[in-house]
Design a protein around this motif. Structure first.
Motif, PDB file in Angstrom:
ATOM      1  N   ARG A  75      28.084  25.531  18.778  1.00  0.00           N
ATOM      2  CA  ARG A  75      29.029  24.955  18.066  1.00  0.00           C
ATOM      3  C   ARG A  75      29.305  25.762  16.744  1.00  0.00           C
ATOM      4  NH1 ARG A  75      25.820  20.536  19.633  1.00  0.00           N
ATOM      5  NH2 ARG A  75      24.670  20.646  17.715  1.00  0.00           N
ATOM      6  N   LEU A  76      28.178  26.288  16.152  1.00  0.00           N
ATOM      7  CA  LEU A  76      28.453  26.914  14.887  1.00  0.00           C
ATOM      8  C   LEU A  76      29.157  28.237  15.522  1.00  0.00           C
ATOM      9  CD1 LEU A  76      24.823  26.423  13.438  1.00  0.00           C
ATOM     10  CD2 LEU A  76      27.050  25.669  12.638  1.00  0.00           C
ATOM     11  N   SER A  77      28.936  28.672  16.437  1.00  0.00           N
ATOM     12  CA  SER A  77      29.757  29.870  16.824  1.00  0.00           C
ATOM     13  C   SER A  77      31.165  29.506  17.024  1.00  0.00           C
ATOM     14  CB  SER A  77      29.260  30.458  18.054  1.00  0.00           C
ATOM     15  OG  SER A  77      28.099  31.021  17.914  1.00  0.00           O
ATOM     16  N   VAL A  78      31.514  28.459  17.613  1.00  0.00           N
ATOM     17  CA  VAL A  78      33.030  27.745  17.630  1.00  0.00           C
ATOM     18  C   VAL A  78      33.712  27.808  16.071  1.00  0.00           C
ATOM     19  CG1 VAL A  78      34.567  26.073  18.465  1.00  0.00           C
ATOM     20  CG2 VAL A  78      32.671  26.793  20.013  1.00  0.00           C
ATOM     21  N   LEU A  79      33.012  27.240  15.284  1.00  0.00           N
ATOM     22  CA  LEU A  79      33.353  26.814  13.920  1.00  0.00           C
ATOM     23  C   LEU A  79      33.777  28.152  13.324  1.00  0.00           C
ATOM     24  CD1 LEU A  79      31.126  23.917  12.864  1.00  0.00           C
ATOM     25  CD2 LEU A  79      33.589  23.835  13.018  1.00  0.00           C
ATOM     26  N   THR A  80      32.650  29.151  13.496  1.00  0.00           N
ATOM     27  CA  THR A  80      32.944  30.585  12.816  1.00  0.00           C
ATOM     28  C   THR A  80      34.037  30.914  13.317  1.00  0.00           C
ATOM     29  OG1 THR A  80      30.591  30.832  12.283  1.00  0.00           O
ATOM     30  CG2 THR A  80      31.913  32.576  12.127  1.00  0.00           C
ATOM     31  N   ALA A  81      34.303  31.213  14.670  1.00  0.00           N
ATOM     32  CA  ALA A  81      35.501  31.809  15.255  1.00  0.00           C
ATOM     33  C   ALA A  81      36.732  31.142  14.859  1.00  0.00           C
ATOM     34  CB  ALA A  81      35.521  31.718  16.948  1.00  0.00           C
ATOM     35  N   LEU A  82      36.806  29.906  14.688  1.00  0.00           N
ATOM     36  CA  LEU A  82      37.998  29.257  14.277  1.00  0.00           C
ATOM     37  C   LEU A  82      38.395  29.396  12.977  1.00  0.00           C
ATOM     38  CD1 LEU A  82      37.420  25.711  15.866  1.00  0.00           C
ATOM     39  CD2 LEU A  82      39.174  27.447  16.841  1.00  0.00           C
ATOM     40  N   ALA A  83      37.177  29.622  12.075  1.00  0.00           N
ATOM     41  CA  ALA A  83      37.592  29.819  10.747  1.00  0.00           C
ATOM     42  C   ALA A  83      38.075  31.166  10.561  1.00  0.00           C
ATOM     43  CB  ALA A  83      36.298  30.006   9.933  1.00  0.00           C
ATOM     44  N   MET A  84      37.547  32.330  11.353  1.00  0.00           N
ATOM     45  CA  MET A  84      37.952  33.618  11.311  1.00  0.00           C
ATOM     46  C   MET A  84      39.604  33.616  11.663  1.00  0.00           C
ATOM     47  SD  MET A  84      34.704  35.473  12.546  1.00  0.00           S
ATOM     48  CE  MET A  84      35.367  37.498  12.393  1.00  0.00           C
ATOM     49  N   LEU A  85      39.833  32.909  12.815  1.00  0.00           N
ATOM     50  CA  LEU A  85      41.435  32.837  13.152  1.00  0.00           C
ATOM     51  C   LEU A  85      42.252  32.334  12.158  1.00  0.00           C
ATOM     52  CD1 LEU A  85      40.930  31.658  16.846  1.00  0.00           C
ATOM     53  CD2 LEU A  85      41.823  33.902  16.162  1.00  0.00           C
ATOM     54  N   ILE A  95      33.650  37.025  20.929  1.00  0.00           N
ATOM     55  CA  ILE A  95      32.340  36.329  20.220  1.00  0.00           C
ATOM     56  C   ILE A  95      31.368  36.739  21.501  1.00  0.00           C
ATOM     57  CG2 ILE A  95      30.940  34.143  19.989  1.00  0.00           C
ATOM     58  CD1 ILE A  95      34.346  33.442  20.314  1.00  0.00           C
ATOM     59  N   THR A  96      30.176  37.467  20.977  1.00  0.00           N
ATOM     60  CA  THR A  96      29.063  37.922  21.885  1.00  0.00           C
ATOM     61  C   THR A  96      27.740  37.451  21.281  1.00  0.00           C
ATOM     62  OG1 THR A  96      28.053  39.533  23.385  1.00  0.00           O
ATOM     63  CG2 THR A  96      29.299  40.313  21.191  1.00  0.00           C
TER      64      THR A  96
END
Length: 166
Positions: free
Chosen positions: A150-160, A104-105
């Motif tokens: 927070r939204l970045s964390v949710l997006t990253a977890l969804a991608m994983l 994430i960046t």
């Protein structure tokens, strides 16, 4: 516990469960999230059978030194770019040796944005050891720093979770 925190816990549990079913391990390379993704995963008891490591590569030097992101990539496209996110996840997977990884960046704000790269712009790359990579570009407009993160964390977890489910 807030609704956002609950959503993060639900997504983290989903990632961990999918990884366990498929025998996968996970690592992260985080810039604007500063370790919140690996933190969300390790907040769940028993996550050590899935989570291997997390890198916080906030500076360009850290991206180069810890993940092998080429200086030419950073110079040509900047730290906040799809190209850098792709290089981050490739370096992460090579360095960590895990089954899955996410990078994430972005620009969490409140400053640092421009017309071309506004506050709230975040690039994501998630990949597998076998070479599958998915990328996302999001602009979390109208969010404060905490909201972008927070939204970045949710997006990253969804991608994983997407990669782990395959």
């Amino acid at each position: 516990m807030s609704e956002q925190t609950d959503a993060i816990d639900v997504q983290a549990i989903r990632v961990l469960d999918l990884c366990r079913v498929h025998g996968l391990t996970v690592s992260t390379a985080e810039s604007c999230t500063g370790g919140l993704v690996v933190g969300a995963l390790t907040d769940i008891a028993g996550s050590s059978d899935v989570v291997d490591r997390g890198f916080v590569t906030y500076s360009n030097a850290a991206k180069r030194e810890m993940l092998g992101v080429p200086a030419a990539t950073l110079d040509a496209y900047g730290a906040v770019s799809e190209e850098t996110a792709r290089a981050m996840v490739a370096g992460l997977l090579r360095t960590a040796g895990t089954s899955l990884g996410v990078a994430i960046t972005g620009i969490a704000g409140p400053g640092g944005g421009s017309a071309e790269k506004p506050v709230g712009l975040v690039h994501f790359a998630a990949g597998t050891a076998s070479g599958k990579i998915i990328v996302r570009r999001e602009v979390f407009a109208g969010q404060d720093r905490a909201g972008v993160r927070r939204l970045s964390v949710l997006t990253a977890l969804a991608m994983l979770a997407e990669l782990a489910a395959r």
